[in-house]
Design an enzyme around this catalytic site. Structure first.
Site, short mmCIF file in Angstrom:
data_model
loop_
_atom_site.label_atom_id
_atom_site.label_comp_id
_atom_site.label_asym_id
_atom_site.label_seq_id
_atom_site.Cartn_x
_atom_site.Cartn_y
_atom_site.Cartn_z
N SER A 184 30.41 -11.04 41.80
CA SER A 184 28.30 -10.71 41.28
C SER A 184 27.62 -10.71 42.13
O SER A 184 27.86 -9.27 42.48
CB SER A 184 28.02 -11.87 40.02
OG SER A 184 26.91 -11.89 39.19
N ARG B 65 17.14 -19.65 32.52
CA ARG B 65 18.96 -19.34 32.48
C ARG B 65 19.51 -19.50 31.59
O ARG B 65 20.59 -19.47 31.32
CB ARG B 65 18.78 -21.10 33.15
CG ARG B 65 20.23 -20.93 33.98
CD ARG B 65 21.32 -21.08 34.31
NE ARG B 65 22.47 -21.36 34.77
CZ ARG B 65 23.16 -20.97 35.97
NH1 ARG B 65 22.95 -19.89 36.44
NH2 ARG B 65 24.06 -21.98 36.11
N ASP C 62 33.92 -9.61 29.70
CA ASP C 62 32.92 -10.19 31.14
C ASP C 62 31.65 -9.27 30.08
O ASP C 62 31.78 -7.73 30.16
CB ASP C 62 32.62 -9.52 32.86
CG ASP C 62 31.59 -9.32 33.42
OD1 ASP C 62 31.56 -9.90 34.93
OD2 ASP C 62 30.52 -9.29 32.39
N HIS D 99 31.78 -13.82 31.85
CA HIS D 99 31.34 -12.96 33.48
C HIS D 99 31.11 -14.24 34.91
O HIS D 99 32.23 -13.94 35.33
CB HIS D 99 29.78 -12.86 33.71
CG HIS D 99 29.33 -12.29 34.86
ND1 HIS D 99 30.37 -11.33 35.41
CD2 HIS D 99 28.52 -13.22 35.70
CE1 HIS D 99 29.28 -11.57 37.00
NE2 HIS D 99 28.46 -12.42 37.33
N ASP D 100 31.68 -15.30 34.58
CA ASP D 100 31.72 -17.18 35.00
C ASP D 100 32.92 -16.99 35.20
O ASP D 100 33.47 -18.35 35.73
CB ASP D 100 31.36 -17.96 34.15
CG ASP D 100 29.67 -18.28 34.99
OD1 ASP D 100 28.85 -19.08 34.07
OD2 ASP D 100 29.56 -17.42 36.25
C1 LIG Z 1 29.45 -17.60 42.41
C2 LIG Z 1 28.00 -18.85 42.94
O1 LIG Z 1 28.01 -18.20 43.68
S1 LIG Z 1 28.13 -19.36 41.67
C3 LIG Z 1 27.00 -20.74 42.41
C4 LIG Z 1 26.24 -20.68 41.75
N1 LIG Z 1 26.07 -22.30 40.60
C5 LIG Z 1 27.13 -23.40 40.04
O2 LIG Z 1 26.96 -23.77 42.12
C6 LIG Z 1 27.82 -23.68 39.60
C7 LIG Z 1 28.90 -23.10 39.54
N2 LIG Z 1 29.27 -23.86 37.99
C8 LIG Z 1 28.79 -23.33 37.08
O3 LIG Z 1 28.33 -21.81 37.43
C9 LIG Z 1 30.36 -24.06 35.89
O4 LIG Z 1 30.21 -25.02 36.15
C10 LIG Z 1 31.53 -23.20 35.93
C11 LIG Z 1 31.17 -21.83 34.77
C12 LIG Z 1 31.79 -23.31 37.47
C13 LIG Z 1 32.47 -23.42 34.74
O5 LIG Z 1 31.83 -23.89 34.01
P1 LIG Z 1 32.04 -24.78 32.94
O6 LIG Z 1 33.46 -25.69 32.75
O7 LIG Z 1 32.41 -23.96 31.37
O8 LIG Z 1 30.99 -25.89 32.40
P2 LIG Z 1 29.79 -26.07 31.01
O9 LIG Z 1 29.37 -24.73 32.04
O10 LIG Z 1 30.58 -25.44 30.29
O11 LIG Z 1 28.63 -26.59 31.19
C14 LIG Z 1 29.62 -27.97 31.01
C15 LIG Z 1 27.69 -28.94 31.34
O12 LIG Z 1 27.32 -28.27 29.79
C16 LIG Z 1 27.45 -29.79 29.33
N3 LIG Z 1 27.36 -29.84 27.81
C17 LIG Z 1 28.69 -29.30 27.78
N4 LIG Z 1 28.37 -28.79 26.37
C18 LIG Z 1 26.98 -28.97 25.64
C19 LIG Z 1 26.44 -29.49 24.16
N5 LIG Z 1 26.58 -29.12 23.41
N6 LIG Z 1 24.93 -30.10 25.09
C20 LIG Z 1 24.84 -30.31 25.91
N7 LIG Z 1 25.35 -29.93 27.47
C21 LIG Z 1 26.70 -29.90 27.34
C22 LIG Z 1 28.65 -30.88 30.10
O13 LIG Z 1 28.24 -31.86 30.24
C23 LIG Z 1 28.29 -30.04 31.53
O14 LIG Z 1 27.50 -31.33 31.94
P3 LIG Z 1 27.15 -31.41 33.97
O15 LIG Z 1 27.31 -29.62 34.15
O16 LIG Z 1 26.40 -31.71 34.06
O17 LIG Z 1 28.46 -31.85 34.02
N1 LIG Z 2 26.43 -18.69 37.34
C1 LIG Z 2 26.97 -17.53 38.56
C2 LIG Z 2 27.50 -16.07 38.24
C3 LIG Z 2 25.84 -15.65 38.85
O1 LIG Z 2 26.20 -14.21 38.38
C4 LIG Z 2 25.78 -18.20 39.44
O2 LIG Z 2 24.45 -18.89 38.48
O3 LIG Z 2 25.05 -18.26 40.39
#
Ligand SMILES: CC(=O)SCCNC(=O)CCNC(=O)[C@H](O)C(C)(C)COP(=O)(O)OP(=O)(O)OC[C@H]1O[C@@H](n2cnc3c(N)ncnc32)[C@H](O)[C@@H]1OP(=O)(O)O
Ligand SMILES: N[C@@H](CCO)C(=O)O
Length: 351
Positions: free
Chosen positions: A146, A212, A299, A328-329
């Site tokens: 990204s 967001r 994506d 995308h993620d």
């Molecule tokens: C390359 C980069 O630089 S990215 C770096 C910046 N980003 C980050 O550091 C975060 C990276 N992580 C993420 O973006 C995500 O966790 C991912 C993409 C890795 C994984 O996503 P997923 O496993 O699909 O988790 P998802 O996005 O569905 O979210 C799950 C969370 O939503 C919550 N949730 C899920 N459904 C619901 C709902 N209906 N209502 C409320 N909360 C919900 C879950 O309880 C969980 O909470 P938590 O994160 O506090 O444990």
């Molecule tokens: N979801 C990731 C990737 C966005 O391109 C982030 O929050 O940085």
């Protein structure tokens, strides 16, 4: 299989690089000094040929072994036992590097809204300054998704033959109106927050939550939400998709700030590898490194065709595609596919 103790500690350092050499930005503005926070894992080998430089995305930080834990770490594809892995917090981001809430040396107050606009090229210059400071004469692989892929392409262009492999995920050589449009809606959400414009750390926080939520819809895919957020048929309100997006907004606003978000969204908008270089094709054609462009079939933000285009226009390009309903993620989720793609890419380089 790592036969050493499962508690073997990974060599990890967290440092901050300070440079008081003014940084001249593409906009013509100047940052009189910069700080870049970075994290390293593992050790340099004797000829410094094992450097893996990870470039984070929009809301990432330098702790790549956390948000990319399926790819980086003990017994993972990029194992600190074998590689010297480094990840720096991009300029403008709020995880230790110079950003809108940093002190402006001129006023001795935070920059706030006076923070200069920065391009992906400027962010790459910041990384280059850190590379030189660390005396890393060559980089085995740079890898970013990204926004991290945008900065990675800019840096691959200027690194020339100091870079062996550039791995660009879910990204683009020139940001499309589609991405600019989504970023503008997010900035509109931040602007609609009545605290936006105040000189405080929390300015625009509620607006950031909405931004967001909008962004999350671009990072995922209808099939992903259908699978994870569907409700029972008798529901008339309070749907899971609604609470999920609100939650994600609140979660980000607790760890990020609206000024950095605004700044980096503008950085994404202005990304164009070909600017002042004869256009995108000419610029891509100048990259010396082996380039692996990885798209995601679902994506909706950075289309897979944009990754395919990169691989077709560089000198030594390979295109691979992640199959996922995550959108995308997926570059942050589909670690098994990613590891397989990376393994076959490096094997291909050996022949
Ligand atoms: C390359 C980069 O630089 S990215 C770096 C910046 N980003 C980050 O550091 C975060 C990276 N992580 C993420 O973006 C995500 O966790 C991912 C993409 C890795 C994984 O996503 P997923 O496993 O699909 O988790 P998802 O996005 O569905 O979210 C799950 C969370 O939503 C919550 N949730 C899920 N459904 C619901 C709902 N209906 N209502 C409320 N909360 C919900 C879950 O309880 C969980 O909470 P938590 O994160 O506090 O444990
Ligand atoms: N979801 C990731 C990737 C966005 O391109 C982030 O929050 O940085």
């Amino acid at each position: 299989m790592n036969l050493k103790s499962q508690y073997a500690l990974i060599n990890m350092t967290q440092e901050t690089f300070h440079s008081s050499t003014p940084l001249h930005l593409e906009s013509g503005e100047i940052l009189s000094e910069i700080e870049i926070a970075y994290t390293t894992y593992g050790q340099l080998n004797s000829d410094k040929s094992n450097v893996i430089w990870v470039i984070h995305a929009l809301t990432g930080d330098s702790k790549a072994s956390e948000w990319w834990n399926g790819l980086i770490g003990e017994d993972k594809f990029y194992d600190p036992e074998d590689y010297f892995i480094i990840c720096a917090n991009l300029l403008g981001s709020c995880y230790g590097s110079t950003q809108p809430l940093s002190e402006n040396p001129t006023t001795r107050e935070p920059y706030y809204y006076d923070f200069p606009q920065m391009t992906s090229r400027d962010l790459a210059v910041g990384l280059e300054r850190l590379r030189v400071h660390l005396r890393l004469d060559q980089i085995h692989t740079l890898i970013g998704g990204s926004l991290g892929g945008q900065v990675g392409l800019e840096w691959a262009y200027t690194l020339e033959n100091k870079l062996k492999n550039a791995i660009i995920l879910a990204s683009t050589g020139k940001t499309t109106p589609w991405v600019i449009g989504f970023n503008e809606t997010q900035r509109m959400a931040i602007e609609s927050d009545c605290t936006w414009g105040e000189n405080t750390e929390s300015a625009g926080r509620k607006g950031l939550e909405t931004a967001r939520a909008i962004a999350m819809l671009t990072y995922r895919h209808p099939k992903d939400l259908l699978r994870k957020q569907s409700d029972s048929d008798d529901k008339l309100d309070n749907y899971r998709a609604a609470s999920y997006l609100r939650y994600q907004g609140q979660k980000l606003s607790k760890r990020f700030n609206a000024l950095s978000y605004w700044t980096l969204s503008k950085t994404m908008d202005s990304h164009d590898l070909g600017r002042n270089r004869g256009g995108l094709d000419a610029a891509l054609g100048k990259i010396e490194a082996n380039v692996l462009a990885i798209g995601v079939d679902s994506d909706l933000l950075f289309l897979p065709e944009e990754s395919q285009y990169i691989s077709q226009k560089v000198k030594k390009g390979t295109y691979k595609e992640i199959t996922s309903t995550a959108g995308h993620d997926a570059f942050l989720i589909e670690f098994e596919q990613l590891s397989y793609i990376l393994k076959s890419f490096y094997l291909q380089q050996m022949h």
